[in-house]
Design a protein around this motif. Structure first.
Motif, short mmCIF file in Angstrom:
data_model
loop_
_atom_site.label_atom_id
_atom_site.label_comp_id
_atom_site.label_asym_id
_atom_site.label_seq_id
_atom_site.Cartn_x
_atom_site.Cartn_y
_atom_site.Cartn_z
N SER A 204 7.04 15.11 2.99
CA SER A 204 5.87 15.16 3.87
C SER A 204 4.58 14.84 3.12
O SER A 204 3.68 14.20 3.66
N ILE A 205 4.48 15.27 1.86
CA ILE A 205 3.33 14.89 1.04
C ILE A 205 3.31 13.38 0.85
O ILE A 205 2.27 12.73 1.00
N ALA A 206 4.47 12.80 0.52
CA ALA A 206 4.55 11.35 0.35
C ALA A 206 4.13 10.63 1.63
O ALA A 206 3.46 9.59 1.59
N PHE A 207 4.51 11.19 2.78
CA PHE A 207 4.20 10.59 4.07
C PHE A 207 2.69 10.50 4.29
O PHE A 207 2.21 9.60 4.98
N ASN A 208 1.92 11.41 3.69
CA ASN A 208 0.48 11.46 3.90
C ASN A 208 -0.32 10.65 2.89
O ASN A 208 -1.55 10.53 3.02
N ILE A 209 0.33 10.07 1.90
CA ILE A 209 -0.37 9.19 0.97
C ILE A 209 -0.81 7.94 1.73
O ILE A 209 -0.03 7.37 2.50
N PRO A 210 -2.06 7.48 1.59
CA PRO A 210 -2.52 6.30 2.33
C PRO A 210 -1.62 5.10 2.13
O PRO A 210 -1.10 4.87 1.04
N ASP A 211 -1.43 4.33 3.20
CA ASP A 211 -0.53 3.17 3.16
C ASP A 211 -0.87 2.22 2.01
O ASP A 211 0.03 1.73 1.32
N ALA A 212 -2.15 1.96 1.83
CA ALA A 212 -2.56 0.99 0.80
C ALA A 212 -2.16 1.44 -0.61
O ALA A 212 -1.96 0.60 -1.50
N SER A 213 -2.03 2.75 -0.80
CA SER A 213 -1.67 3.29 -2.11
C SER A 213 -0.17 3.27 -2.37
O SER A 213 0.27 3.64 -3.46
N LEU A 214 0.60 2.85 -1.39
CA LEU A 214 2.05 2.79 -1.53
C LEU A 214 2.61 1.38 -1.36
O LEU A 214 3.80 1.16 -1.56
N SER A 215 1.76 0.44 -1.00
CA SER A 215 2.21 -0.91 -0.64
C SER A 215 2.09 -1.86 -1.83
O SER A 215 1.05 -2.51 -2.03
N TYR A 216 3.15 -1.93 -2.63
CA TYR A 216 3.13 -2.78 -3.81
C TYR A 216 4.38 -3.67 -3.84
O TYR A 216 5.45 -3.26 -3.39
#
Length: 297
Positions: A204-216
């Motif tokens: 759930s914490i991972a789910f709340n990380i902003p999309d741009a910070s996970l899109s690599y």
């Protein structure tokens, strides 16, 4: 640790759960429906912890969310029915798998592992819970379940299929980054054995990380480590943010009584920082900051 588990390993997990399901189908008095929930079903599982939840859903009744009114009110005792189902399931598992370990101490599930079973399976007695959204849409992702908690006893509402749908949506929007972040932080939990957060709350914490910070793109996955670390640091320093974030299906806050704590967050952040330090030390000839990191395949 970010990459998905070998599909064959996951297939074998389902096969073991199907063995348990088959025995329950043959031995239980009540006809039940069987569904799966948990990290295996949404592909955030890791090898260190790849047990699977088997929902055993009683067919005698279902519950409707207020303000819905049941057309034919059930005249039995739902709680007693589920307690009886649980007791019968415990006996059935012990008879069907005499060499396995059947753990009956859990308040919400019966755990079985060992013997001829190569995976741990958690059997969860429950009933259908028809939410208002399900009644309006007839979309199965909105149908919930009520899980028996025998320690009270009571029934706890849950929407596992909606949870999975939101994880899938987020992962698609982040090019697979959301699941990678989940697996990474869950791996740290089981490697360190010192992080007091549930796997559910870590996802759930991972789910709340902003999309741009996970899109690599492929090769830049180490930036996800940096994003996890920075987001956890933000949660540490910003009580308002920490108290506002919710689990994927929005049925509760992540940081609330009985669930995620600041102590657990601090432990996770510490392990992320240690991992980041180790990565930088081991790769100091190639890059000095995680923002410069690339993985060569």
């Amino acid at each position: 640790s970010m990459q998905p588990i070998d599909p064959e390993y996951t297939i074998n997990t389902y096969k073991q759960a199907e063995r348990v399901r088959s025995q329950l189908e043959n031995r239980l008095t009540d006809k039940c429906e069987y569904k799966y929930q948990g990290s295996v079903t949404n592909d955030t599982h890791i090898k260190a912890k790849s047990d699977i939840d088997l929902l055993v859903i009683i067919d005698r009744f279902y519950t409707v969310q207020n303000p819905q009114v049941p057309k034919n009110p059930y005249k039995g005792d739902p709680l007693k029915d589920l307690l009886d189902l649980r007791s019968e399931a415990e006996q059935a598992l012990e008879a069907a798998f005499p060499q396995a370990r059947v753990d009956k101490s859990g308040s919400k599930s019966i755990s079985i592992e060992g013997g001829s079973l190569t995976r741990k399976v958690d059997v969860v007695p429950s009933n259908w819970y028809n939410t208002n959204k399900y009644a309006e849409s007839d979309n199965a992702i909105y149908r919930g379940v009520q899980i028996l908690d025998k320690s009270v006893p009571t029934r706890l509402a849950n929407t596992p299929f909606l949870h999975n749908a939101w994880i899938d949506h987020k992962d698609n929007n982040t090019k697979g980054g959301m699941r990678k972040a989940s697996r990474l932080m869950k791996s740290l939990k089981y490697d360190s054995e010192s992080i007091g957060l549930s796997s559910y709350d870590i996802v759930s914490i991972a789910f709340n990380i902003p999309d741009a910070s996970l899109s690599y793109p492929k090769g830049s996955e180490l930036l996800i480590l940096s994003s996890c670390l920075e987001f956890c640091k933000r949660l540490q320093s910003d009580p308002g943010l920490r108290q506002s974030i919710e689990v994927p299906d929005s049925h509760r806050k992540i940081f609330c009584e009985g669930h995620a704590t600041v102590v657990g967050l601090n432990q996770l952040t510490y392990e992320l920082q240690q991992l980041a330090n180790d990565v930088l030390r081991e790769n100091q000839r190639s890059f000095r900051r995680l923002s410069e990191a690339r993985v060569e395949y």
